[in-house]
Design a protein around this motif. Structure first.
Motif, PDB file in Angstrom:
ATOM      1  N   GLY A 376     -19.472  -9.496  -5.921  1.00  0.00           N
ATOM      2  CA  GLY A 376     -18.948  -8.615  -6.960  1.00  0.00           C
ATOM      3  C   GLY A 376     -19.923  -7.497  -7.308  1.00  0.00           C
ATOM      4  N   PHE A 377     -21.192  -7.855  -7.411  1.00  0.00           N
ATOM      5  CA  PHE A 377     -22.212  -6.849  -7.715  1.00  0.00           C
ATOM      6  C   PHE A 377     -22.257  -5.785  -6.627  1.00  0.00           C
ATOM      7  CE2 PHE A 377     -26.561  -5.513  -6.633  1.00  0.00           C
ATOM      8  CZ  PHE A 377     -26.834  -4.726  -7.745  1.00  0.00           C
ATOM      9  N   ILE A 378     -22.234  -6.232  -5.361  1.00  0.00           N
ATOM     10  CA  ILE A 378     -22.341  -5.294  -4.248  1.00  0.00           C
ATOM     11  C   ILE A 378     -21.136  -4.354  -4.226  1.00  0.00           C
ATOM     12  CG2 ILE A 378     -22.409  -5.112  -1.715  1.00  0.00           C
ATOM     13  CD1 ILE A 378     -23.875  -7.893  -1.809  1.00  0.00           C
ATOM     14  N   LYS A 379     -19.965  -4.882  -4.541  1.00  0.00           N
ATOM     15  CA  LYS A 379     -18.767  -4.048  -4.563  1.00  0.00           C
ATOM     16  C   LYS A 379     -18.891  -2.931  -5.593  1.00  0.00           C
ATOM     17  CE  LYS A 379     -13.722  -4.359  -4.758  1.00  0.00           C
ATOM     18  NZ  LYS A 379     -12.553  -5.268  -4.860  1.00  0.00           N
ATOM     19  N   LEU A 380     -19.344  -3.281  -6.802  1.00  0.00           N
ATOM     20  CA  LEU A 380     -19.525  -2.276  -7.849  1.00  0.00           C
ATOM     21  C   LEU A 380     -20.685  -1.325  -7.519  1.00  0.00           C
ATOM     22  CD1 LEU A 380     -19.036  -4.491 -11.030  1.00  0.00           C
ATOM     23  CD2 LEU A 380     -17.424  -2.837 -10.059  1.00  0.00           C
ATOM     24  N   TYR A 381     -21.732  -1.872  -6.951  1.00  0.00           N
ATOM     25  CA  TYR A 381     -22.920  -1.067  -6.602  1.00  0.00           C
ATOM     26  C   TYR A 381     -22.557   0.044  -5.617  1.00  0.00           C
ATOM     27  CZ  TYR A 381     -27.632   0.007  -4.883  1.00  0.00           C
ATOM     28  OH  TYR A 381     -28.790   0.646  -4.532  1.00  0.00           O
ATOM     29  N   GLY A 382     -21.623  -0.228  -4.713  1.00  0.00           N
ATOM     30  CA  GLY A 382     -21.255   0.760  -3.710  1.00  0.00           C
ATOM     31  C   GLY A 382     -20.176   1.729  -4.149  1.00  0.00           C
ATOM     32  N   ASN A 383     -19.699   1.638  -5.401  1.00  0.00           N
ATOM     33  CA  ASN A 383     -18.585   2.468  -5.851  1.00  0.00           C
ATOM     34  C   ASN A 383     -18.861   3.964  -5.724  1.00  0.00           C
ATOM     35  OD1 ASN A 383     -16.310   0.986  -6.411  1.00  0.00           O
ATOM     36  ND2 ASN A 383     -16.863   0.579  -8.551  1.00  0.00           N
ATOM     37  N   ALA A 384     -20.019   4.407  -6.142  1.00  0.00           N
ATOM     38  CA  ALA A 384     -20.317   5.848  -6.134  1.00  0.00           C
ATOM     39  C   ALA A 384     -20.233   6.408  -4.721  1.00  0.00           C
ATOM     40  CB  ALA A 384     -21.699   6.099  -6.729  1.00  0.00           C
ATOM     41  N   ASN A 385     -20.799   5.684  -3.746  1.00  0.00           N
ATOM     42  CA  ASN A 385     -20.719   6.140  -2.358  1.00  0.00           C
ATOM     43  C   ASN A 385     -19.279   6.161  -1.859  1.00  0.00           C
ATOM     44  OD1 ASN A 385     -23.383   6.740  -1.721  1.00  0.00           O
ATOM     45  ND2 ASN A 385     -23.873   4.624  -1.200  1.00  0.00           N
ATOM     46  N   ASN A 390     -14.694   9.143  -0.005  1.00  0.00           N
ATOM     47  CA  ASN A 390     -13.218   9.177  -0.034  1.00  0.00           C
ATOM     48  C   ASN A 390     -12.724  10.584  -0.325  1.00  0.00           C
ATOM     49  OD1 ASN A 390     -10.619   8.888  -2.033  1.00  0.00           O
ATOM     50  ND2 ASN A 390     -10.507   7.476  -0.299  1.00  0.00           N
ATOM     51  N   VAL A 391     -13.443  11.296  -1.192  1.00  0.00           N
ATOM     52  CA  VAL A 391     -13.048  12.667  -1.563  1.00  0.00           C
ATOM     53  C   VAL A 391     -13.461  13.670  -0.489  1.00  0.00           C
ATOM     54  CG1 VAL A 391     -13.408  14.523  -3.219  1.00  0.00           C
ATOM     55  CG2 VAL A 391     -13.047  12.176  -4.020  1.00  0.00           C
TER      56      VAL A 391
END
Length: 397
Positions: A376-385, A390-391
């Motif tokens: 869960g931590f890793i999933k949130l940690y990678g959100n910004a990237n 994606n954009v």
């Protein structure tokens, strides 16, 4: 006769200043030597005798090792300060405190003038003058060597005219020694590609074996060696005597002078290099990531400002307050192995060692979180990237 105090070392330039001020300016000359660890008792005595012999009205030898440590060296250790990641500010830090002591002495004898033997091409003229102008604006500064653009030969001939016939043969290498290291200048350091020969350094290799030594730190200060407690100053001197037998701490520093030109100087700093690296290792075990990060940023500025003579700026006291606070947990022992020309850091022992936590061991096992917690931590940690790519689709095209 108006009084002038000469910052005196006993060398050619300051000896010229004494005679010049006596005979050309008709002044009453007083001399002062401020020792930051570069003079033995015998050398101090000989310098005093020379000062009186050439006409000094009074002379003082002021040894300020403890004061220099408390006001500067301590913070250079706290900050692991190495100018350009190389130089432990051996000589540049000393000049500030020598200037402060010269001012105090000038005030004590009622001098209207202060004189020093700096040339117009180096950093010391700035360090001295900035301190003098700030702390004693009413005392005028006289710099005969700088103002008259004198050659060594002109100085020698002038002194001989007044019966001063010391041997002024220029040494092949200029040596400036203090408790926090020794600078070494020579023809090689005037180039960009030549190394100083081994014999240029004041300490020569005496031991080809190895020896382990334990540095005992308490709140960032070196309070003992191998469990034997002494004052930090004495510990620095003892460690330097030991590490110098292995010819440790030699290097060449390349940096920007205050006046804007590049400079190159050799140095030997056995104890400073061992202490800084040992202290840094202990910090990595006992400080948080952000303590280390901000300590590095502030220490870099602290070293630069000190090097450039800005010790009296109040920001220096602010940085020192941070450094002092950051050392609260920097207590423990660092094991160092001394070898010919180098040393290695073996490890540390400290009750504040953050590797001792019950949360887990790096790369081995975790005890304070579950596998689902980690995912869960890793999933949130990678959100910004994930959002950025994606954009922008920068790597997907």
């Amino acid at each position: 006769m108006e009084k002038v105090v000469v910052a005196y070392s006993g060398g050619l330039d300051t000896t010229y200043c004494v005679k010049y001020l006596m005979h050309e300016k008709n002044m009453e000359v007083h001399t002062v030597l401020v020792n930051t660890g570069g003079f033995s008792d015998e050398e101090l005595k000989a310098t005093e005798e020379r000062a009186y012999a050439i006409g000094s009205k009074s002379h003082a030898n002021l040894t300020i090792l403890d004061k220099f440590y408390d006001k500067a060296v301590k913070y250079l250790i706290y900050g692991n300060v190495l100018k350009n990641n190389t130089y432990p500010l051996s000589v540049s830090a000393e000049r500030i405190f020598q200037a402060i002591e010269v001012i105090e002495y000038a005030k004590s004898v009622g001098a209207k003038y202060i004189a020093h033997g700096s040339t117009g091409a180096g950093n010391d003229q700035i360090r001295f003058d900035v301190i003098f102008q700030t702390l004693a604006p009413s005392i005028e500064i006289i710099t005969p060597i700088r103002d008259l653009s004198l050659t060594r030969q002109q100085e020698v001939e002038y002194l001989e005219k007044y019966g001063v016939h010391y041997s002024w043969e220029k040494a092949q290498y200029s040596i400036n020694k203090g408790i926090w290291g020794t600078s070494v200048g020579g023809k090689e350091t005037l180039t960009s590609n030549e190394a100083l020969p081994s014999e240029a350094y004041p300490s020569q290799l005496q031991r080809e074996d190895s020896e382990k030594v334990i540095l005992n730190f308490e709140k960032g200060e070196l309070i003992g060696l191998n469990g034997e407690k002494e004052s930090p100053v004495k510990n620095i001197q003892k460690l330097d005597e030991l590490a110098s037998q292995f010819a440790i701490g030699r290097d060449i520093h390349v940096g920007d002078t205050i006046i804007g030109i590049k400079g190159r100087v050799g140095f030997e700093a056995a104890a400073p290099m061992v202490i800084i690296k040992a202290h840094h290792l202990l910090e990595k075990h006992t400080q948080t990531k952000w303590q280390q990060y901000w300590g590095d940023q502030l220490a870099n500025w602290y070293g630069m400002l000190l090097h450039e003579g800005n010790y009296l700026d109040p920001v220096m006291r602010d940085v020192e307050a941070f450094m002092e606070s950051s050392q609260n947990s920097v207590t423990g022992d660092v094991i160092v192995e001394l070898k010919p020309y180098n040393f290695s850091l073996v490890g540390i022992e400290s009750e504040y060692d953050l590797m001792k936590s019950d949360f887990g061991q790096y790369g081995e096992v975790n005890k304070g979180w579950s596998a689902d917690d980690a995912k869960g931590f890793i999933k949130l940690y990678g959100n910004a990237n994930k959002i950025y790519h994606n954009v922008n689709k920068t790597f997907s095209e």
